[in-house]
Design an enzyme around this catalytic site. Sequence first.
Site, PDB file in Angstrom:
ATOM      1  N   HIS A  69      -2.214  19.550 -14.699  1.00  0.00           N
ATOM      2  CA  HIS A  69      -2.631  20.009 -13.372  1.00  0.00           C
ATOM      3  C   HIS A  69      -4.145  20.030 -13.204  1.00  0.00           C
ATOM      4  O   HIS A  69      -4.882  20.430 -14.107  1.00  0.00           O
ATOM      5  CB  HIS A  69      -2.024  21.383 -13.037  1.00  0.00           C
ATOM      6  CG  HIS A  69      -2.487  22.530 -13.888  1.00  0.00           C
ATOM      7  ND1 HIS A  69      -3.551  23.332 -13.528  1.00  0.00           N
ATOM      8  CD2 HIS A  69      -2.021  23.029 -15.055  1.00  0.00           C
ATOM      9  CE1 HIS A  69      -3.715  24.280 -14.431  1.00  0.00           C
ATOM     10  NE2 HIS A  69      -2.814  24.113 -15.372  1.00  0.00           N
ATOM     11  N   ASP A 187      -8.273  24.485 -18.990  1.00  0.00           N
ATOM     12  CA  ASP A 187      -6.949  24.699 -18.407  1.00  0.00           C
ATOM     13  C   ASP A 187      -7.032  24.262 -16.944  1.00  0.00           C
ATOM     14  O   ASP A 187      -7.530  24.993 -16.099  1.00  0.00           O
ATOM     15  CB  ASP A 187      -6.576  26.173 -18.525  1.00  0.00           C
ATOM     16  CG  ASP A 187      -5.292  26.539 -17.795  1.00  0.00           C
ATOM     17  OD1 ASP A 187      -4.492  25.626 -17.506  1.00  0.00           O
ATOM     18  OD2 ASP A 187      -5.111  27.733 -17.485  1.00  0.00           O
ATOM     19  N   GLU A 221      -0.342  24.243  -9.799  1.00  0.00           N
ATOM     20  CA  GLU A 221       0.249  24.913 -10.954  1.00  0.00           C
ATOM     21  C   GLU A 221      -0.199  26.357 -11.070  1.00  0.00           C
ATOM     22  O   GLU A 221       0.590  27.241 -11.407  1.00  0.00           O
ATOM     23  CB  GLU A 221      -0.113  24.145 -12.233  1.00  0.00           C
ATOM     24  CG  GLU A 221       0.662  24.603 -13.481  1.00  0.00           C
ATOM     25  CD  GLU A 221       0.048  25.797 -14.203  1.00  0.00           C
ATOM     26  OE1 GLU A 221       0.724  26.388 -15.060  1.00  0.00           O
ATOM     27  OE2 GLU A 221      -1.122  26.158 -13.897  1.00  0.00           O
ATOM     28  N   GLU A 222      -1.473  26.626 -10.792  1.00  0.00           N
ATOM     29  CA  GLU A 222      -2.011  27.971 -10.997  1.00  0.00           C
ATOM     30  C   GLU A 222      -1.334  29.014 -10.103  1.00  0.00           C
ATOM     31  O   GLU A 222      -1.407  30.212 -10.384  1.00  0.00           O
ATOM     32  CB  GLU A 222      -3.522  27.989 -10.756  1.00  0.00           C
ATOM     33  CG  GLU A 222      -4.339  27.262 -11.815  1.00  0.00           C
ATOM     34  CD  GLU A 222      -4.319  27.934 -13.171  1.00  0.00           C
ATOM     35  OE1 GLU A 222      -3.761  29.043 -13.293  1.00  0.00           O
ATOM     36  OE2 GLU A 222      -4.863  27.358 -14.121  1.00  0.00           O
ATOM     37  N   ASP A 241      -0.290  21.038 -21.055  1.00  0.00           N
ATOM     38  CA  ASP A 241      -1.164  22.085 -20.515  1.00  0.00           C
ATOM     39  C   ASP A 241      -2.110  22.541 -21.615  1.00  0.00           C
ATOM     40  O   ASP A 241      -3.038  21.836 -21.956  1.00  0.00           O
ATOM     41  CB  ASP A 241      -0.318  23.218 -19.939  1.00  0.00           C
ATOM     42  CG  ASP A 241      -1.050  24.027 -18.880  1.00  0.00           C
ATOM     43  OD1 ASP A 241      -2.233  24.334 -19.113  1.00  0.00           O
ATOM     44  OD2 ASP A 241      -0.463  24.354 -17.839  1.00  0.00           O
ATOM     45  N   HIS A 321      -8.531  31.143 -19.306  1.00  0.00           N
ATOM     46  CA  HIS A 321      -8.817  31.776 -18.015  1.00  0.00           C
ATOM     47  C   HIS A 321     -10.143  32.541 -18.036  1.00  0.00           C
ATOM     48  O   HIS A 321     -10.362  33.419 -17.198  1.00  0.00           O
ATOM     49  CB  HIS A 321      -7.676  32.678 -17.557  1.00  0.00           C
ATOM     50  CG  HIS A 321      -6.548  31.903 -16.953  1.00  0.00           C
ATOM     51  ND1 HIS A 321      -5.620  32.473 -16.110  1.00  0.00           N
ATOM     52  CD2 HIS A 321      -6.199  30.588 -17.039  1.00  0.00           C
ATOM     53  CE1 HIS A 321      -4.745  31.560 -15.723  1.00  0.00           C
ATOM     54  NE2 HIS A 321      -5.082  30.396 -16.273  1.00  0.00           N
TER      55      HIS A 321
END
Length: 345
Positions: A69, A187, A221-222, A241, A321
């Site tokens: 993603h 990510d 995706e998030e 991922d 993150h």
Amino acid sequence: MNYNEEKIKYYLKNILSISSPTGYTNKIMDYIKEELHMLNAYYVTTNKGAVVVTIKGKNDNYQRTLSAHVDTLGAMVKGINSTGTLALTPLGGFMMNSIEGENCTIETIEGKTFTGTIQTQKPSVHISGDDARGLKRTPENMEVVLDEKVSSKEDVEKLGIDVGDFICFDTRTRFTEKGFIKTRHLDDKASVAILLYTIKYLIENNIELPYTTNFFISNYEEVGHGACYIPERTKEFVSVDMGAPGLDQNSSEYSVCICAKDSSGPYDLDLRKKLTHLSKENNIDYKIDTYPHYGSDASAAVRAGWDIKTALIGPGVFASHAYERTHMDSVLATIDLVLNYCKSE
């Protein structure tokens, strides 16, 4: 197998240089399409803006789909404060302290851009003392200080900034001499670069695949619905991922990580065995792990009702993150497993 590390880095640097908080991914998708055009790769664009590349294989009825993603964490303007700062609302799940002091860019709906810095409402210990140190890092206590001579809501409105404009975090990308990659948004931009390189490798080396294989470049995706639609003949779905090294985890920044279970439950055992066996047979450094606070596009596809076997793999990304880090060893190991999986019966 020998891979062109400079080309992989080229893809990753370019992808990281294009801001793409979830909901604002058109620019990066345009870049992906440009690279696919140069590769003469066949692709379609979904109604939601995802890109699906298809490479035909011997068996067209039993298809494999791999996803990565492009959408990332970010924020949106929630309001304009009377002092001329911006209130914000998060896009995706992250700790607010991880963006404190971060430079950012505000992109308006009309295409204007402005820079700023994300701060707490009490950013100075010289003024607020312990109140500054103890202030809870919540969205309500954070704001964007614009790099503009503004001191009121009206001043900001005259610039053309409004509620709903996107706030993009600076990535601070660094490639070190020792092979480390430090940046925001590994990510999942590391895996997008991995899939883009995989497509290039398969096409340029004329590799015949046993199964038609799709590469799904997801853009939501998030927020949990990136892969709610996938190619209809998909039987195996592998989300590429990230692994998440950390306290009491088995993942590593130097290996490809294979997820056995995340917050959505266990991934398909047969497919996990296959990926594990491929790693062993091809001397690929791998780790198996479980993640308690994690979901993927494979999770989204299953929730959407698709009858598929799912797996999750990816490079190990430390401090996910937040300001993240991985190593080229992990990126190369993931490419190796992806390519061996694509070529396997």
